[in-house]
Design a protein around this motif. Structure first.
Motif, PDB file in Angstrom:
ATOM      1  N   ILE A 248       0.848  -1.190   0.000  1.00 31.39           N
ATOM      2  CA  ILE A 248       0.000   0.000   0.000  1.00 31.39           C
ATOM      3  C   ILE A 248       0.884   1.241   0.000  1.00 31.39           C
ATOM      4  O   ILE A 248       1.828   1.336   0.789  1.00 31.39           O
ATOM      5  CB  ILE A 248      -0.931   0.011   1.228  1.00 31.39           C
ATOM      6  CG1 ILE A 248      -1.863  -1.208   1.197  1.00 31.39           C
ATOM      7  CG2 ILE A 248      -1.753   1.297   1.276  1.00 31.39           C
ATOM      8  CD1 ILE A 248      -2.720  -1.339   2.436  1.00 31.39           C
ATOM      9  N   THR A 249       0.596   2.171  -0.879  1.00 29.57           N
ATOM     10  CA  THR A 249       1.328   3.432  -0.941  1.00 29.57           C
ATOM     11  C   THR A 249       0.414   4.580  -0.517  1.00 29.57           C
ATOM     12  O   THR A 249      -0.810   4.407  -0.373  1.00 29.57           O
ATOM     13  CB  THR A 249       1.857   3.688  -2.358  1.00 29.57           C
ATOM     14  OG1 THR A 249       0.741   3.792  -3.267  1.00 29.57           O
ATOM     15  CG2 THR A 249       2.747   2.530  -2.811  1.00 29.57           C
ATOM     16  N   TRP A 250       1.006   5.750  -0.327  1.00 30.35           N
ATOM     17  CA  TRP A 250       0.214   6.901   0.101  1.00 30.35           C
ATOM     18  C   TRP A 250      -0.760   7.346  -0.986  1.00 30.35           C
ATOM     19  O   TRP A 250      -1.791   7.980  -0.691  1.00 30.35           O
ATOM     20  CB  TRP A 250       1.132   8.059   0.478  1.00 30.35           C
ATOM     21  CG  TRP A 250       1.924   8.612  -0.673  1.00 30.35           C
ATOM     22  CD1 TRP A 250       3.130   8.178  -1.121  1.00 30.35           C
ATOM     23  CD2 TRP A 250       1.541   9.685  -1.537  1.00 30.35           C
ATOM     24  NE1 TRP A 250       3.551   8.909  -2.210  1.00 30.35           N
ATOM     25  CE2 TRP A 250       2.584   9.863  -2.478  1.00 30.35           C
ATOM     26  CE3 TRP A 250       0.443  10.522  -1.606  1.00 30.35           C
ATOM     27  CZ2 TRP A 250       2.541  10.820  -3.467  1.00 30.35           C
ATOM     28  CZ3 TRP A 250       0.403  11.496  -2.594  1.00 30.35           C
ATOM     29  CH2 TRP A 250       1.446  11.640  -3.510  1.00 30.35           C
ATOM     30  N   GLU A 251      -0.479   7.000  -2.239  1.00 29.02           N
ATOM     31  CA  GLU A 251      -1.373   7.372  -3.334  1.00 29.02           C
ATOM     32  C   GLU A 251      -2.680   6.587  -3.295  1.00 29.02           C
ATOM     33  O   GLU A 251      -3.676   7.019  -3.873  1.00 29.02           O
ATOM     34  CB  GLU A 251      -0.668   7.147  -4.669  1.00 29.02           C
ATOM     35  CG  GLU A 251       0.568   8.030  -4.868  1.00 29.02           C
ATOM     36  CD  GLU A 251       1.280   7.732  -6.174  1.00 29.02           C
ATOM     37  OE1 GLU A 251       0.931   6.709  -6.811  1.00 29.02           O
ATOM     38  OE2 GLU A 251       2.155   8.520  -6.559  1.00 29.02           O
ATOM     39  N   ASP A 252      -2.684   5.423  -2.618  1.00 26.38           N
ATOM     40  CA  ASP A 252      -3.901   4.623  -2.522  1.00 26.38           C
ATOM     41  C   ASP A 252      -4.924   5.226  -1.564  1.00 26.38           C
ATOM     42  O   ASP A 252      -6.105   4.843  -1.597  1.00 26.38           O
ATOM     43  CB  ASP A 252      -3.562   3.202  -2.065  1.00 26.38           C
ATOM     44  CG  ASP A 252      -2.658   2.496  -3.064  1.00 26.38           C
ATOM     45  OD1 ASP A 252      -2.752   2.809  -4.268  1.00 26.38           O
ATOM     46  OD2 ASP A 252      -1.848   1.647  -2.636  1.00 26.38           O
ATOM     47  N   LYS A 253      -4.487   6.140  -0.698  1.00 27.05           N
ATOM     48  CA  LYS A 253      -5.372   6.828   0.249  1.00 27.05           C
ATOM     49  C   LYS A 253      -6.140   5.838   1.123  1.00 27.05           C
ATOM     50  O   LYS A 253      -7.377   5.895   1.248  1.00 27.05           O
ATOM     51  CB  LYS A 253      -6.336   7.757  -0.482  1.00 27.05           C
ATOM     52  CG  LYS A 253      -5.632   8.890  -1.232  1.00 27.05           C
ATOM     53  CD  LYS A 253      -6.617   9.814  -1.895  1.00 27.05           C
ATOM     54  CE  LYS A 253      -5.891  10.950  -2.626  1.00 27.05           C
ATOM     55  NZ  LYS A 253      -6.829  11.890  -3.288  1.00 27.05           N
ATOM     56  N   VAL A 254      -5.401   4.904   1.714  1.00 30.54           N
ATOM     57  CA  VAL A 254      -5.975   3.907   2.621  1.00 30.54           C
ATOM     58  C   VAL A 254      -5.723   4.368   4.050  1.00 30.54           C
ATOM     59  O   VAL A 254      -4.597   4.725   4.408  1.00 30.54           O
ATOM     60  CB  VAL A 254      -5.347   2.524   2.380  1.00 30.54           C
ATOM     61  CG1 VAL A 254      -5.943   1.483   3.325  1.00 30.54           C
ATOM     62  CG2 VAL A 254      -5.555   2.094   0.926  1.00 30.54           C
ATOM     63  N   THR A 255      -6.725   4.362   4.877  1.00 32.78           N
ATOM     64  CA  THR A 255      -6.589   4.818   6.259  1.00 32.78           C
ATOM     65  C   THR A 255      -5.829   3.784   7.090  1.00 32.78           C
ATOM     66  O   THR A 255      -5.721   2.603   6.723  1.00 32.78           O
ATOM     67  CB  THR A 255      -7.963   5.073   6.878  1.00 32.78           C
ATOM     68  OG1 THR A 255      -8.699   3.837   6.914  1.00 32.78           O
ATOM     69  CG2 THR A 255      -8.741   6.088   6.066  1.00 32.78           C
ATOM     70  N   ASN A 256      -5.325   4.242   8.225  1.00 32.80           N
ATOM     71  CA  ASN A 256      -4.606   3.331   9.120  1.00 32.80           C
ATOM     72  C   ASN A 256      -5.511   2.240   9.665  1.00 32.80           C
ATOM     73  O   ASN A 256      -5.063   1.106   9.890  1.00 32.80           O
ATOM     74  CB  ASN A 256      -3.988   4.122  10.278  1.00 32.80           C
ATOM     75  CG  ASN A 256      -2.858   5.020   9.828  1.00 32.80           C
ATOM     76  OD1 ASN A 256      -2.310   4.852   8.745  1.00 32.80           O
ATOM     77  ND2 ASN A 256      -2.501   5.975  10.665  1.00 32.80           N
ATOM     78  N   SER A 257      -6.764   2.560   9.897  1.00 32.12           N
ATOM     79  CA  SER A 257      -7.705   1.555  10.402  1.00 32.12           C
ATOM     80  C   SER A 257      -7.888   0.422   9.392  1.00 32.12           C
ATOM     81  O   SER A 257      -7.959  -0.759   9.771  1.00 32.12           O
ATOM     82  CB  SER A 257      -9.057   2.202  10.719  1.00 32.12           C
ATOM     83  OG  SER A 257      -8.904   3.220  11.697  1.00 32.12           O
TER      84      SER A 257
END
Length: 325
Positions: free
Chosen positions: A155-164
């Motif tokens: 997962i990269t920051w571009e995927d915009k996945v939350t920490n949860s």
């Protein structure tokens, strides 16, 4: 305090520490053991003058940090050096397992998480059950933990996945929950020790004399345990009675840690929703009052004003319009 490879001598005075060192050296000589001068060092706390401790006319070096039993002990009672070392060692383990484990498509995600817990987390949180951590230090550990999980999951920051969502996919908890659980388990373990054991005497001991200096006191281990008990919704005044019942304590600890983790995730989600719902008024402008530069956003204006005001103080003779150009 005097540290060797596998021994530690503690005294309140220079003469007392020298006597302990002489007795220790004499005992080693009786058993034909040799003390390494290079590996034996002296560390002081709040000493106006560095002590002069010697072994057989060889003066020992005075240091601020010493690695004892795998952990770094600092003279200022700070965990910054220890946490930085733990993160560095865990990062080295992560890089060594990059090709064989994390990038191996033949291994399932469950297997990778087991390897991560056994190799990386055990290295990162070595000795953490006795840590007295501040919020900034715990956040630093959690940031490294999340970065490792994102790397394993691809997962990269571009995927915009939350920490949860990352924690849900990895089926792991945050470092905050891990530290609280380890501390409370060690707290109960010390409570069940027999009277006269050094860890129990240190936990329940009180100073006979002395006064507290002005200012905020150092964070104690007992303070961290109280904070963990409150977050786990365990009564501070009756936790000892609950700890005497092993099965009831396990259930209360597990449910309390899980509840605290859920509350933490809900607070983060609420902050994220408020941040997304915030809309700037249409007539709002983000122009610097010093150099009239348009920063286009509130956070951009805040960051620019700090650097612009600093540049104006350093070079007051320059015109105010130079900063915008």
């Amino acid at each position: 305090m005097l540290f060797a490879d596998d021994a530690a001598l503690v005294s309140h005075t220079n003469d007392g520490l020298q006597r302990l060192m002489d007795h220790f050296a004499g005992a080693c000589k009786e058993f034909a053991l040799t003390i390494s001068i290079k590996k034996t060092e002296v560390m002081t706390q709040d000493a106006p003058i560095p002590p002069t401790i010697s072994i057989n006319d060889s003066r020992l070096e005075t240091v601020d940090n010493f690695r004892y039993l795998g952990s770094i002990i600092s003279s200022n009672v700070s965990l910054d050096a220890e946490i930085n070392a733990r993160i560095g060692n865990a990062a080295a383990v992560m890089s060594k397992l990059q090709k064989r484990v994390w990038e191996n498509k033949n291994l399932t995600l469950n297997t990778k998480m087991k390897v991560y817990q056994a190799c990386v987390l055990s290295t990162l949180l070595y000795g953490s059950k006795t840590w007295t951590t501040h919020a900034k230090q715990e956040k630093k550990l959690n940031v490294f933990h999340m970065r490792c999980l994102c790397k394993i999951l691809g997962i990269t920051w571009e995927d915009k996945v939350t920490n949860s969502e990352v924690l849900s996919k990895a089926k792991l908890s945050t470092i905050f929950a891990m530290l609280s659980e380890r501390r409370l388990r060690w707290l109960v373990h010390v409570h069940r020790m027999e009277e006269g054991r050094i860890p129990k005497d240190l936990l329940y001991g009180q100073l006979e004399c002395g006064s507290r200096p002005r200012g905020r006191p150092h964070l104690r281990y007992r303070d961290s345990c109280k904070r963990d008990l409150q977050s786990a919704n365990i009564n501070i005044n009756s936790w000892e009675d609950l700890a005497s019942q092993r099965s009831a304590w396990r259930v209360a600890l597990k449910s309390g840690i899980n509840r605290a983790e859920e509350d933490r995730c809900k607070k983060q989600a609420s902050k994220r929703e408020k941040r997304k719902a915030f809309v700037s008024p249409p007539d709002t402008t983000f122009i610097c009052d010093t150099c009239t530069k348009d920063c286009h956003s509130r956070i951009g204006l805040y960051s620019h004003c700090r650097s612009c005001s600093l540049a104006a103080r350093r070079n007051p003779s320059s015109s105010v319009m130079d900063g915008g150009q």
